[in-house]
Design an enzyme around this catalytic site. Structure first.
Site, PDB file in Angstrom:
ATOM      1  N   TRP A   1      11.052  45.129 -92.541  1.00 26.69           N
ATOM      2  CA  TRP A   1      10.878  46.365 -93.298  1.00 26.69           C
ATOM      3  C   TRP A   1      11.914  46.487 -94.398  1.00 26.69           C
ATOM      4  CZ3 TRP A   1       6.341  48.039 -93.566  1.00 26.69           C
ATOM      5  CH2 TRP A   1       5.478  47.967 -92.462  1.00 26.69           C
TER       6      TRP A   1
ATOM      7  N   ASP B   1      15.657  54.371 -93.775  1.00 30.36           N
ATOM      8  CA  ASP B   1      14.286  54.322 -93.271  1.00 30.36           C
ATOM      9  C   ASP B   1      14.376  54.451 -91.754  1.00 30.36           C
ATOM     10  OD1 ASP B   1      11.756  53.720 -92.404  1.00 30.36           O
ATOM     11  OD2 ASP B   1      11.577  51.819 -93.483  1.00 30.36           O
TER      12      ASP B   1
ATOM     13  N   LYS C   1       4.814  56.579 -85.882  1.00 34.69           N
ATOM     14  CA  LYS C   1       5.558  55.920 -84.820  1.00 34.69           C
ATOM     15  C   LYS C   1       6.001  56.959 -83.784  1.00 34.69           C
ATOM     16  CE  LYS C   1       5.201  52.319 -87.574  1.00 34.69           C
ATOM     17  NZ  LYS C   1       6.050  52.019 -88.664  1.00 34.69           N
TER      18      LYS C   1
HETATM   19  C1  LIG Z   1       5.855  51.297 -89.980  1.00 32.73           C
HETATM   20  C2  LIG Z   1       7.062  51.202 -90.814  1.00 32.73           C
HETATM   21  C3  LIG Z   1       7.005  51.275 -92.216  1.00 32.73           C
HETATM   22  C4  LIG Z   1       5.711  51.373 -92.996  1.00 32.73           C
HETATM   23  O1  LIG Z   1       5.091  52.558 -92.770  1.00 32.73           O
HETATM   24  P1  LIG Z   1       3.705  52.923 -93.506  1.00 32.73           P
HETATM   25  O2  LIG Z   1       3.509  54.324 -93.086  1.00 32.73           O
HETATM   26  O3  LIG Z   1       2.670  51.978 -92.989  1.00 32.73           O
HETATM   27  O4  LIG Z   1       3.923  52.774 -94.962  1.00 32.73           O
HETATM   28  C5  LIG Z   1       8.191  51.217 -92.922  1.00 32.73           C
HETATM   29  N1  LIG Z   1       9.370  51.101 -92.291  1.00 32.73           N
HETATM   30  C6  LIG Z   1       9.462  51.007 -90.953  1.00 32.73           C
HETATM   31  C7  LIG Z   1      10.801  50.886 -90.324  1.00 32.73           C
HETATM   32  C8  LIG Z   1       8.309  51.065 -90.173  1.00 32.73           C
HETATM   33  O5  LIG Z   1       8.410  50.993 -88.837  1.00 32.73           O
END
Ligand SMILES: *Cc1c(COP(=O)(O)O)cnc(C)c1O
Length: 360
Positions: free
Chosen positions: A102, A172, A196
């Site tokens: 990511w 993030d 998530k």
């Molecule tokens: C799932 C995830 C993303 C991407 O998320 P989207 O909603 O599909 O754009 C980005 N960063 C992390 C750490 C993730 O787990």
């Protein structure tokens, strides 16, 4: 009705009481004769739902008053672009720490809009650890420092907060937000896709310090301008209304449970069950350094990879799905977010033990 144990990384398991409440309220929300999906986002009912969701999120995370909370769309992926667009603020470049898949995606997207300095990378050990800050090469003139505090694919989690001085720290937190208390005031910006640990896909949460707003790149689309969204209460255009409603129910569920201290304790218990088992057998192993192991996403491998397909097939027959690891890592991965009950983790460990015994 029978529910299975869903170990998916995202979209992921949601709390059963939330799904039950949503189903009770589906056709007629609180006597108003329509579902939440059919309401005007500008009507007093939905404005109330959104305001309560924001207030509950602020309370759970202890968000200081000088931070805006935004309910946006486009996933964490769109934020990979929105962050440089909003936070470059006349500077040339930003620092990024590369801890895995990511981080790499965030870096690739940021490079379209900003200079990117890789302050540190864990690629040397296949992204199995979080590099200590002493090894980072930070640029004092960077617009911000970006980290992914929980790498969903590699299963690497920061259990410490980097100190970037006066340079804003951007995180993030998609896959571990609300899994434990966070010192929000140590960050300039926190963002997370909802699917998530918050609610359904389609909602993205951004928590940003007010003084960083208002200096977007001229090319920034208006819906990505944090200041414009903050001034419009995240309703510059039609927001992800149903996602906001479900997220609000999840926040209430967390509050009832006892808040983030309590869920953190439950998450530690669940993760310990699995990691302790992984460490005591020879049959399976965790590829991640002990001190950096994620409490949310637990990648693990069978020493005999030829058994992978059998493992997944038998797990599925026992009501445990989505255990296949991401292709970048291979092996298995169990995502055990807030909504995964400890019974699910127990069932998984019992199955793993039996599978091992059967193979001799
Ligand atoms: C799932 C995830 C993303 C991407 O998320 P989207 O909603 O599909 O754009 C980005 N960063 C992390 C750490 C993730 O787990």
């Amino acid at each position: 009705m029978s529910r299975i144990y869903n170990f998916a990384a995202g979209p992921a398991v949601l709390p059963e009481p939330v799904l039950e409440q949503a189903s009770r309220e589906m056709l007629d929300w609180h006597g108003c004769g329509t579902s939440v999906m059919e309401m005007s986002h500008r009507g007093k009912e939905f404005v109330g739902i959104a305001a309560a969701a924001e207030a509950d999120l602020r309370e759970l995370l202890g968000v200081p008053v000088n931070y805006k909370v935004l309910f946006l769309q486009g996933g964490a992926t769109l934020q990979f672009a929105a962050i440089p667009m909003n936070l470059l603020r006349g500077k040339k470049s930003a620092d990024y720490v590369n801890t895995g898949e990511w981080s790499k995606k965030a870096i690739k997207e940021a490079k379209r809009y900003a200079g990117v300095n890789i302050a540190s990378s864990a690629e040397d050990k296949n992204f199995t650890y979080a590099p200590k800050q002493a090894a980072w090469k930070l640029d004092p003139d960077a617009a911000y420092v970006h980290v992914c505090t929980n790498e969903t694919i590699g299963g690497v989690e920061f259990n410490w907060v980097p100190d970037t001085g006066s340079v804003p720290l951007v995180a993030d937190m998609s896959s571990h937000i609300l899994s434990r208390p966070v010192e929000v005031d140590k960050y300039g910006l926190i963002y997370a896709g909802a699917q998530k640990n918050i609610g359904p896909a389609g909602l993205t949460i951004v928590i940003v310090r007010e003084d960083l707003l208002g200096q977007t790149l001229p090319i920034t689309p208006t819906v990505l301008d944090y200041k414009a969204q903050a001034e419009a209460d995240s309703m510059l255009n039609t927001p992800a209304t149903y996602g906001i409603y479900i997220a609000g129910l999840v926040f209430q569920w967390l509050k009832k449970l006892g808040g983030l201290q309590k869920i953190a304790q439950m998450n530690r218990e669940k993760a310990n069950l699995l990691y302790d088992f992984l460490d005591e057998t020879e049959f399976y192993y965790s590829p991640v350094e002990k001190e950096d192991r994620s409490l949310m996403n637990v990648p693990f491998k069978l020493r005999n990879e030829a058994l992978n397909d059998d493992f997944l097939k038998q797990a599925k027959a026992r009501g445990m799905i989505e255990l296949k690891g991401h292709r970048a890592v291979g092996g298995m991965r169990a995502s055990i977010y807030n909504a995964m009950p400890i019974e699910g983790v127990n069932a998984l460990v019992n199955f793993m033990r039996e599978f091992q015994t059967r193979q001799g």
